[in-house]
Design a protein around this motif. Structure first.
Motif, PDB file in Angstrom:
ATOM      1  N   ASP A 164       0.926  10.809  -3.023  1.00 58.83           N
ATOM      2  CA  ASP A 164       0.254  11.864  -2.265  1.00 58.83           C
ATOM      3  C   ASP A 164      -0.882  11.240  -1.443  1.00 58.83           C
ATOM      4  O   ASP A 164      -0.628  10.448  -0.567  1.00 58.83           O
ATOM      5  CB  ASP A 164      -0.264  12.973  -3.175  1.00 58.83           C
ATOM      6  CG  ASP A 164       0.877  13.769  -3.799  1.00 58.83           C
ATOM      7  OD1 ASP A 164       1.933  13.877  -3.137  1.00 58.83           O
ATOM      8  OD2 ASP A 164       0.716  14.268  -4.921  1.00 58.83           O
ATOM      9  N   LYS A 165      -2.128  11.583  -1.774  1.00 61.41           N
ATOM     10  CA  LYS A 165      -3.263  11.013  -1.038  1.00 61.41           C
ATOM     11  C   LYS A 165      -3.937   9.892  -1.812  1.00 61.41           C
ATOM     12  O   LYS A 165      -4.839   9.240  -1.300  1.00 61.41           O
ATOM     13  CB  LYS A 165      -4.278  12.102  -0.717  1.00 61.41           C
ATOM     14  CG  LYS A 165      -3.755  13.138   0.247  1.00 61.41           C
ATOM     15  CD  LYS A 165      -4.787  14.188   0.554  1.00 61.41           C
ATOM     16  CE  LYS A 165      -4.218  15.231   1.500  1.00 61.41           C
ATOM     17  NZ  LYS A 165      -5.186  16.276   1.811  1.00 61.41           N
TER      18      LYS A 165
ATOM     19  N   CYS B 100      -4.228   6.247  -3.440  1.00 61.86           N
ATOM     20  CA  CYS B 100      -3.696   4.917  -3.165  1.00 61.86           C
ATOM     21  C   CYS B 100      -4.409   3.911  -4.057  1.00 61.86           C
ATOM     22  O   CYS B 100      -5.636   3.922  -4.150  1.00 61.86           O
ATOM     23  CB  CYS B 100      -3.894   4.570  -1.699  1.00 61.86           C
ATOM     24  SG  CYS B 100      -3.181   2.995  -1.254  1.00 61.86           S
ATOM     25  N   ASP B 101      -3.641   3.065  -4.727  1.00 62.58           N
ATOM     26  CA  ASP B 101      -4.229   2.072  -5.623  1.00 62.58           C
ATOM     27  C   ASP B 101      -4.811   0.888  -4.866  1.00 62.58           C
ATOM     28  O   ASP B 101      -5.830   0.331  -5.255  1.00 62.58           O
ATOM     29  CB  ASP B 101      -3.183   1.573  -6.622  1.00 62.58           C
ATOM     30  CG  ASP B 101      -2.758   2.648  -7.596  1.00 62.58           C
ATOM     31  OD1 ASP B 101      -3.605   3.497  -7.935  1.00 62.58           O
ATOM     32  OD2 ASP B 101      -1.593   2.649  -8.011  1.00 62.58           O
ATOM     33  N   VAL B 102      -4.151   0.481  -3.800  1.00 61.80           N
ATOM     34  CA  VAL B 102      -4.566  -0.708  -3.047  1.00 61.80           C
ATOM     35  C   VAL B 102      -4.655  -0.350  -1.575  1.00 61.80           C
ATOM     36  O   VAL B 102      -3.752   0.271  -1.024  1.00 61.80           O
ATOM     37  CB  VAL B 102      -3.537  -1.854  -3.238  1.00 61.80           C
ATOM     38  CG1 VAL B 102      -3.874  -3.038  -2.374  1.00 61.80           C
ATOM     39  CG2 VAL B 102      -3.461  -2.269  -4.687  1.00 61.80           C
ATOM     40  N   ASP B 103      -5.755  -0.728  -0.937  1.00 59.15           N
ATOM     41  CA  ASP B 103      -5.897  -0.555   0.505  1.00 59.15           C
ATOM     42  C   ASP B 103      -5.270  -1.772   1.183  1.00 59.15           C
ATOM     43  O   ASP B 103      -5.693  -2.909   0.959  1.00 59.15           O
ATOM     44  CB  ASP B 103      -7.372  -0.416   0.875  1.00 59.15           C
ATOM     45  CG  ASP B 103      -7.580  -0.136   2.350  1.00 59.15           C
ATOM     46  OD1 ASP B 103      -6.598  -0.205   3.117  1.00 59.15           O
ATOM     47  OD2 ASP B 103      -8.714   0.165   2.731  1.00 59.15           O
TER      48      ASP B 103
ATOM     49  N   GLU C 209       0.832  -1.205   0.000  1.00 61.93           N
ATOM     50  CA  GLU C 209       0.000   0.000   0.000  1.00 61.93           C
ATOM     51  C   GLU C 209       0.866   1.256   0.000  1.00 61.93           C
ATOM     52  O   GLU C 209       0.623   2.197  -0.762  1.00 61.93           O
ATOM     53  CB  GLU C 209      -0.926   0.021   1.212  1.00 61.93           C
ATOM     54  CG  GLU C 209      -1.758   1.287   1.304  1.00 61.93           C
ATOM     55  CD  GLU C 209      -2.569   1.368   2.590  1.00 61.93           C
ATOM     56  OE1 GLU C 209      -3.356   2.314   2.701  1.00 61.93           O
ATOM     57  OE2 GLU C 209      -2.413   0.502   3.466  1.00 61.93           O
ATOM     58  N   SER C 210       1.892   1.282   0.841  1.00 61.08           N
ATOM     59  CA  SER C 210       2.749   2.477   0.899  1.00 61.08           C
ATOM     60  C   SER C 210       3.552   2.642  -0.392  1.00 61.08           C
ATOM     61  O   SER C 210       3.795   3.770  -0.822  1.00 61.08           O
ATOM     62  CB  SER C 210       3.669   2.415   2.109  1.00 61.08           C
ATOM     63  OG  SER C 210       4.579   1.341   1.983  1.00 61.08           O
ATOM     64  N   ALA C 211       3.927   1.543  -1.041  1.00 60.75           N
ATOM     65  CA  ALA C 211       4.670   1.640  -2.299  1.00 60.75           C
ATOM     66  C   ALA C 211       3.793   2.156  -3.433  1.00 60.75           C
ATOM     67  O   ALA C 211       4.286   2.813  -4.354  1.00 60.75           O
ATOM     68  CB  ALA C 211       5.247   0.280  -2.671  1.00 60.75           C
TER      69      ALA C 211
END
Length: 124
Positions: free
Chosen positions: A29-30, A32-35, A23-25
């Motif tokens: 910014d705000k 996110c592709d995957v939770d 998720e962090s990768a």
């Protein structure tokens, strides 16, 4: 996530850590592709839903087979996206670097009038 046997034997702590790292990768910014938390829960359910043949036998299911399974069930959007990313990102960039270095040979200053179609044909 590379094959079913590795996925089956990950404990919850390591699995959650990997999901949060992914998720962090994939965060910009705000956006996110995957939770990570949803991915963790979906992978836990997927571990239980995969057929026994996926883990056992001579050859465990590959990541492509797991992705196909998640497509058929249509219940794991984060897992499907994670597998798509896993399968599209090259492991190394050496082949891409070689392609660009060969492009310099194919299209030099003297041959800069080469059409895009011809250049694509020579590059492949």
């Amino acid at each position: 996530m590379f094959n079913a046997s590795k996925l089956a034997y990950l404990d919850d702590k390591n699995l959650k850590e990997c999901c949060l790292n992914l998720e962090s990768a994939l965060t910009n910014d705000k956006d996110c592709d995957v939770d990570g938390n949803d991915l963790f829960m979906e992978l836990q359910i997927l571990q239980d839903m995969l057929p026994n043949g996926a883990y056992e036998g001579e050859i465990p299911w590959t990541s492509i087979q797991i992705m196909e399974f998640t497509k058929k069930t249509d219940m794991f959007p984060n897992v499907l996206l994670a597998y798509k990313i896993l399968l599209t990102i090259p492991i190394t960039v050496a082949s891409a670097e070689r392609s660009f270095s060969k492009l310099e040979i194919l299209k030099s200053y003297l041959r800069s009038t080469m059409s895009q179609e011809r250049l694509n044909g020579l590059a492949t």
